[in-house]
Design an enzyme around this catalytic site. Structure first.
Site, short mmCIF file in Angstrom:
data_model
loop_
_atom_site.label_atom_id
_atom_site.label_comp_id
_atom_site.label_asym_id
_atom_site.label_seq_id
_atom_site.Cartn_x
_atom_site.Cartn_y
_atom_site.Cartn_z
CG ASP A 50 -2.12 -0.91 1.06
OD1 ASP A 50 -2.35 -1.39 -0.07
OD2 ASP A 50 -2.83 -1.15 2.05
CE LYS A 72 -7.96 -0.01 -2.72
NZ LYS A 72 -6.85 -0.97 -2.54
CG MET A 186 -8.07 7.33 6.15
SD MET A 186 -8.80 5.82 5.49
CE MET A 186 -9.65 5.16 6.96
#
Length: 278
Positions: A50, A72, A186
């Site tokens: 990732d 991502k 996030m």
């Protein structure tokens, strides 16, 4: 100081051909990697990793290991989750020893559970190795605990970003309770919603907040603010993902518990030695 390879002897079977290891790579500092994770990374034929996996961690694998980036970011995916799932299954069926590397812990906002379900559906053998979470690493390196008997009797990890950019529907009344720490992963894009809802449900504007950008890495940046100034602080400091939002009284301890940076510690040691010599 000369460098020495760490010696370890782990009581587990080697990674088999066609097996997938879903591994938490920790929050960034390669020193926070577990010995089990290191052992499996060294055995890998393929690394599927990732965006938040550090270069130093990737460098621990064999130079011959193939590397597949599937990171991502908001509205920017190297591969969709379905494509990543298919890649893991394909590499396994080719007989590869596959290490799936995720930042932090794979089962805490890492989609590790979703990938494990897919592997089971396709009859792929796998194992999971937990990692130090981003919340744990950022708090420790930021100089404050997540729990403290005088300030926080519980800690809650919350996603600040919903699937498909949907509405952030959370139990705000519960998150606004006193004597707890809430960590938003996030959450930058929803900072206004976080501030508004927590204040609407009872937290004061002066409630302390820590913003930790790229925690545990050499680029770590920490800003201490308050709930009422959350949005303005993010804009003023131009904070970017990955940034954790930590809400709670424990943040006030950062001023007293924070340890000096390595270069500061070296300076302090030099001063002490100089005084001893005198």
């Amino acid at each position: 100081m000369p460098s020495h390879r760490v010696s370890y002897d782990l009581a587990e079977a080697p990674l088999a051909s066609g097996e997938v290891a879903i591994i938490g790579a920790g929050p960034g500092d390669p020193g926070l990697l577990t010995l089990r994770a290191l052992s499996l990374i060294e055995q890998a034929d393929c690394l599927v990793y990732d965006r938040l996996v550090s270069r130093e961690v990737l460098a621990l694998a064999s130079p011959r290991a193939r590397r597949f980036y599937v990171g991502k970011a908001s509205r920017c995916h190297a591969l969709t989750q379905d494509e990543t799932n298919a890649l893991l299954v394909r590499l396994s069926r080719e007989g590869r020893r596959v290490v799936r590397l995720k930042g932090g812990d794979p089962y805490i906002f890492g989609r590790g559970g979703e990938e494990a379900e897919v592997l089971i559906d396709h009859g792929v053998s796998f194992r999971v190795v937990p990692g130090i979470t981003s919340a744990q690493g950022c708090a420790a390196y930021g100089g404050f605990p997540l729990t403290h008997r005088d300030h926080a009797q519980s800690v809650t990890f919350v996603t600040g970003h919903c699937k498909g950019d949907g509405d952030l529907a959370l139990n705000w009344a519960s998150l606004a309770a006193s004597h707890q720490t809430t960590v938003f992963y996030m959450g930058l894009a929803n900072a206004e919603r976080i501030r508004t809802e927590l204040q609407r449900h009872g937290l004061p504007a002066a409630h302390p907040v820590a913003l930790v950008e790229r925690g545990t890495t050499p680029e770590q940046r920490q800003v201490i603010t308050c709930l009422g100034e959350l949005v303005e602080t993010i804009a003023r400091e131009a904070l970017k993902p990955p940034t954790l939002i930590v809400v709670g009284e424990v943040v006030r301890l950062a001023g007293t518990l924070a340890q000096p940076a390595p270069e500061e510690a070296a300076f302090i040691e030099d001063v002490v030695l100089e005084r001893v010599a005198l």
